[in-house]
Structure formats: C-alpha cells, structure tokens
Write a protein that holds these residues in place. Structure first.
Motif, PDB file in Angstrom:
ATOM      1  N   THR A   1       0.831  -1.209   0.000  1.00 22.73           N
ATOM      2  CA  THR A   1       0.000   0.000   0.000  1.00 22.73           C
ATOM      3  C   THR A   1       0.862   1.253   0.000  1.00 22.73           C
ATOM      4  OG1 THR A   1      -1.775  -1.148   1.181  1.00 22.73           O
ATOM      5  CG2 THR A   1      -1.781   1.266   1.291  1.00 22.73           C
ATOM      6  N   PHE A   2       2.004   1.194   0.683  1.00 21.36           N
ATOM      7  CA  PHE A   2       2.890   2.356   0.739  1.00 21.36           C
ATOM      8  C   PHE A   2       3.319   2.770  -0.676  1.00 21.36           C
ATOM      9  CE2 PHE A   2       3.348   0.269   4.833  1.00 21.36           C
ATOM     10  CZ  PHE A   2       3.272   1.325   5.721  1.00 21.36           C
ATOM     11  N   GLU A   3       3.801   1.820  -1.466  1.00 23.06           N
ATOM     12  CA  GLU A   3       4.231   2.161  -2.819  1.00 23.06           C
ATOM     13  C   GLU A   3       3.060   2.662  -3.649  1.00 23.06           C
ATOM     14  OE1 GLU A   3       6.625   0.389  -6.679  1.00 23.06           O
ATOM     15  OE2 GLU A   3       5.690  -1.037  -5.293  1.00 23.06           O
ATOM     16  N   GLU A   4       1.936   1.971  -3.549  1.00 18.47           N
ATOM     17  CA  GLU A   4       0.765   2.361  -4.334  1.00 18.47           C
ATOM     18  C   GLU A   4       0.343   3.794  -4.043  1.00 18.47           C
ATOM     19  OE1 GLU A   4      -3.999   1.257  -4.492  1.00 18.47           O
ATOM     20  OE2 GLU A   4      -2.582  -0.195  -3.641  1.00 18.47           O
ATOM     21  N   ARG A   5       0.268   4.152  -2.755  1.00 22.89           N
ATOM     22  CA  ARG A   5      -0.220   5.479  -2.413  1.00 22.89           C
ATOM     23  C   ARG A   5       0.835   6.555  -2.646  1.00 22.89           C
ATOM     24  NH1 ARG A   5      -4.866   5.690   0.323  1.00 22.89           N
ATOM     25  NH2 ARG A   5      -4.981   7.654  -0.835  1.00 22.89           N
ATOM     26  N   TYR A   6       2.131   6.241  -2.423  1.00 25.97           N
ATOM     27  CA  TYR A   6       3.177   7.224  -2.711  1.00 25.97           C
ATOM     28  C   TYR A   6       3.200   7.558  -4.202  1.00 25.97           C
ATOM     29  CZ  TYR A   6       5.167   6.403   1.970  1.00 25.97           C
ATOM     30  OH  TYR A   6       5.381   6.311   3.318  1.00 25.97           O
ATOM     31  N   ARG A   7       3.105   6.525  -5.032  1.00 28.75           N
ATOM     32  CA  ARG A   7       3.115   6.767  -6.489  1.00 28.75           C
ATOM     33  C   ARG A   7       1.851   7.518  -6.916  1.00 28.75           C
ATOM     34  NH1 ARG A   7       7.354   4.540  -8.971  1.00 28.75           N
ATOM     35  NH2 ARG A   7       8.424   2.762  -7.997  1.00 28.75           N
ATOM     36  N   GLU A   8       0.747   7.209  -6.267  1.00 31.24           N
ATOM     37  CA  GLU A   8      -0.490   7.943  -6.561  1.00 31.24           C
ATOM     38  C   GLU A   8      -0.312   9.429  -6.260  1.00 31.24           C
ATOM     39  OE1 GLU A   8      -4.883   8.494  -4.518  1.00 31.24           O
ATOM     40  OE2 GLU A   8      -3.869   6.557  -4.310  1.00 31.24           O
ATOM     41  N   ALA A   9       0.294   9.736  -5.109  1.00 28.55           N
ATOM     42  CA  ALA A   9       0.507  11.136  -4.729  1.00 28.55           C
ATOM     43  C   ALA A   9       1.386  11.843  -5.740  1.00 28.55           C
ATOM     44  CB  ALA A   9       1.132  11.206  -3.334  1.00 28.55           C
ATOM     45  N   MET A  10       2.467  11.181  -6.164  1.00 29.74           N
ATOM     46  CA  MET A  10       3.385  11.809  -7.123  1.00 29.74           C
ATOM     47  C   MET A  10       2.726  11.985  -8.480  1.00 29.74           C
ATOM     48  SD  MET A  10       6.502  12.525  -5.861  1.00 29.74           S
ATOM     49  CE  MET A  10       7.964  12.035  -6.794  1.00 29.74           C
ATOM     50  N   THR A  11       1.959  10.988  -8.909  1.00 32.99           N
ATOM     51  CA  THR A  11       1.335  11.045 -10.237  1.00 32.99           C
ATOM     52  C   THR A  11       0.236  12.091 -10.310  1.00 32.99           C
ATOM     53  OG1 THR A  11       1.823   8.703 -10.622  1.00 32.99           O
ATOM     54  CG2 THR A  11       0.093   9.700 -11.977  1.00 32.99           C
ATOM     55  N   THR A  12      -0.611  12.110  -9.265  1.00 36.15           N
ATOM     56  CA  THR A  12      -1.756  13.025  -9.288  1.00 36.15           C
ATOM     57  C   THR A  12      -1.434  14.382  -8.684  1.00 36.15           C
ATOM     58  OG1 THR A  12      -2.562  12.270  -7.117  1.00 36.15           O
ATOM     59  CG2 THR A  12      -3.315  11.053  -9.077  1.00 36.15           C
ATOM     60  N   GLN A  13      -0.258  14.473  -8.022  1.00 33.42           N
ATOM     61  CA  GLN A  13       0.099  15.696  -7.300  1.00 33.42           C
ATOM     62  C   GLN A  13      -0.978  16.082  -6.302  1.00 33.42           C
ATOM     63  OE1 GLN A  13       3.169  17.910  -7.569  1.00 33.42           O
ATOM     64  NE2 GLN A  13       3.632  15.740  -7.918  1.00 33.42           N
ATOM     65  N   SER A  14      -1.511  15.040  -5.639  1.00 33.36           N
ATOM     66  CA  SER A  14      -2.533  15.237  -4.617  1.00 33.36           C
ATOM     67  C   SER A  14      -2.084  14.591  -3.315  1.00 33.36           C
ATOM     68  CB  SER A  14      -3.868  14.598  -5.048  1.00 33.36           C
ATOM     69  OG  SER A  14      -4.341  15.187  -6.243  1.00 33.36           O
ATOM     70  N   THR A  15      -2.412  15.228  -2.201  1.00 31.06           N
ATOM     71  CA  THR A  15      -2.082  14.680  -0.888  1.00 31.06           C
ATOM     72  C   THR A  15      -2.802  13.355  -0.676  1.00 31.06           C
ATOM     73  OG1 THR A  15      -1.786  16.887   0.041  1.00 31.06           O
ATOM     74  CG2 THR A  15      -2.226  15.111   1.591  1.00 31.06           C
ATOM     75  N   VAL A  16      -2.108  12.393  -0.080  1.00 28.43           N
ATOM     76  CA  VAL A  16      -2.751  11.125   0.278  1.00 28.43           C
ATOM     77  C   VAL A  16      -2.560  10.881   1.771  1.00 28.43           C
ATOM     78  CG1 VAL A  16      -2.457  10.101  -2.015  1.00 28.43           C
ATOM     79  CG2 VAL A  16      -0.705   9.712  -0.269  1.00 28.43           C
TER      80      VAL A  16
ATOM     81  N   TRP B   1       1.968  -0.846  12.338  1.00 23.56           N
ATOM     82  CA  TRP B   1       1.038  -0.066  11.530  1.00 23.56           C
ATOM     83  C   TRP B   1       1.433   1.408  11.599  1.00 23.56           C
ATOM     84  CZ3 TRP B   1      -3.327  -1.397   8.631  1.00 23.56           C
ATOM     85  CH2 TRP B   1      -3.644  -2.758   8.633  1.00 23.56           C
ATOM     86  N   PHE B   2       1.325   2.080  10.449  1.00 19.91           N
ATOM     87  CA  PHE B   2       1.679   3.492  10.393  1.00 19.91           C
ATOM     88  C   PHE B   2       0.531   4.303   9.807  1.00 19.91           C
ATOM     89  CE2 PHE B   2       5.743   1.308  10.364  1.00 19.91           C
ATOM     90  CZ  PHE B   2       6.477   2.044  11.280  1.00 19.91           C
ATOM     91  N   GLU B   3       0.333   5.475  10.400  1.00 20.14           N
ATOM     92  CA  GLU B   3      -0.571   6.468   9.831  1.00 20.14           C
ATOM     93  C   GLU B   3       0.290   7.420   9.023  1.00 20.14           C
ATOM     94  OE1 GLU B   3      -4.095   8.514  11.962  1.00 20.14           O
ATOM     95  OE2 GLU B   3      -2.376   9.878  12.166  1.00 20.14           O
ATOM     96  N   VAL B   4      -0.035   7.580   7.746  1.00 25.51           N
ATOM     97  CA  VAL B   4       0.842   8.291   6.817  1.00 25.51           C
ATOM     98  C   VAL B   4       0.103   9.438   6.138  1.00 25.51           C
ATOM     99  CG1 VAL B   4       2.330   8.061   4.790  1.00 25.51           C
ATOM    100  CG2 VAL B   4       2.059   6.119   6.364  1.00 25.51           C
ATOM    101  N   ASN B   5       0.779  10.568   6.032  1.00 24.15           N
ATOM    102  CA  ASN B   5       0.306  11.698   5.228  1.00 24.15           C
ATOM    103  C   ASN B   5       1.446  12.084   4.295  1.00 24.15           C
ATOM    104  OD1 ASN B   5      -2.402  12.548   6.545  1.00 24.15           O
ATOM    105  ND2 ASN B   5      -1.003  12.342   8.273  1.00 24.15           N
ATOM    106  N   ALA B   6       1.173  12.039   2.999  1.00 27.13           N
ATOM    107  CA  ALA B   6       2.209  12.330   2.005  1.00 27.13           C
ATOM    108  C   ALA B   6       1.784  13.525   1.158  1.00 27.13           C
ATOM    109  CB  ALA B   6       2.444  11.113   1.115  1.00 27.13           C
TER     110      ALA B   6
END
Length: 201
Positions: A74-89, A101-106
């Motif tokens: 999930t980390f890779e999926e959401r980090y790449r999503e943030a970079m691709t869409t330029q939207s906070t995840v 377990w980690f709570e993440v804001n990118a």
C-alpha cells in the motif's frame, strides 16, 4: 532582551525543529531518493533496514533500494499515486517486516514528496480490544436476555463465550457442597467433565 530572544529563535536550525516533532518526517526527490529524514524517521528506517546509518549515509539512496519490502505494498501504491496526481494522500497501512502499523500523510510537489508518518500499532491494538470487548458484552447481553433459554442453557452459552475469549477448552459453573466440589454446568471436551461430576476437596 527581545532582540536576544529573536536571535535565539533564528539560530534554532530546521533540524532542531523537525527533530522535536513526534511524527517521523522524510523528504524524497522526484527520483525517490532520500533528501532528508528527521531523527524519528531515521530510526524507523534504520530498524527496517537492519542497519544503523546516519542521515548523511541515507541521503541520496533511493527508498526502494533501502527498503525493498515496500515494493508492491500500500505504501508504494499510495506514494506513487501522490506523485502522479500531485494530490495529498492519507492512509494507514501495516509494514509487515516491522509488524507495525503506520498512519501516513504524504504531500507531493514537482520536486518530490514530503512524508509524515506515525507508528499507530498500540492505538490500533487498543481499538481492537475495545471492539472485542463491546462484541463480547453484546453477546453476553443477548444470551442473558434470551427468554427461550433455560438457566442452564444461558450458563452454557456464557461459558462457551468465556472459553472462546480466554482460549481455553474448559469452563464450569460449580458449587461447594460440604467437602465436595460439584460441577453444575460444564463446557468441556467430550469424555472429560460432565455436569454432576464431583471432586473431593
């Protein structure tokens, strides 16, 4: 005095400010290389790598090379999503190698990604325990209020719940009679204990 206060604030480095944060923070460039890690992020990263490295030693390494177990998660999926869409995840995910377990804001930008994360393993465990407790109490209430069950039937159901939650095969309602211990209601494997069995004290 005011001038001295202002100069001391100005003298405080960004490192000092970021290291006072309870969240871990790391910066990545557009090629996924570490550009900065505060002390909390450095400790978590080093623990995941199984190596004690300084921030200087981590800088310039790609996250995927340093932490290959992140790939396909999930980390890779959401980090790449943030970079691709330029939207906070924002998300919660388990990093299995650490069992945490980690709570993440990118937060993305054209030059990379700023990631804030916090270990929420204990909080999740407490939430699960509270949810389990609520479920058990609800089950017990349903059994006690079931008018179609006899007293013995209610006790058997309650003992079954207790055995399940305590991970034990045996549950009994017993009474002491003179110098005897009498099993009145029994929840146990077959051919071990039965209602009416007596043990001398």
């Amino acid at each position: 005095m005011a001038g001295e206060d202002a100069s001391s604030v100005e003298a405080e480095s960004a490192d000092d400010l970021l290291n006072r944060m309870t969240d871990a923070f790391m910066g990545l460039d557009e090629d996924w290389r570490f550009t900065y890690l505060n002390e909390q992020a450095r400790r978590v990263t080093c623990e995941a790598m199984g190596a004690d490295l300084t921030m200087a030693e981590l800088q310039g390494r790609t996250m995927w090379d340093a932490l290959p177990e992140l790939r396909g998660t999930t980390f890779e999926e959401r980090y790449r999503e943030a970079m691709t869409t330029q939207s906070t995840v924002s998300f919660e995910a388990e990093y299995e190698p650490l069992g945490a377990w980690f709570e993440v804001n990118a937060y993305p930008s054209e030059s990379g990604l700023s990631v804030y994360f916090e270990d929420v393993t204990e909080q999740r465990q407490r939430r699960r325990e509270l949810e389990t407790r609520k479920t058990v109490l609800r089950e017990m209430h349903d059994v006690i209020s079931d008018q179609e069950l006899s007293f013995e039937g209610r006790v058997e159901e309650l003992l079954a719940i207790g055995c399940r939650e305590l991970d034990t095969e045996y549950g009994t309602l017993s009474r002491v009679r003179d110098d005897e211990y009498v099993f009145s209601v029994v929840q146990a494997p077959d051919d071990t204990l039965e209602a009416g069995d007596v043990v001398n004290l």
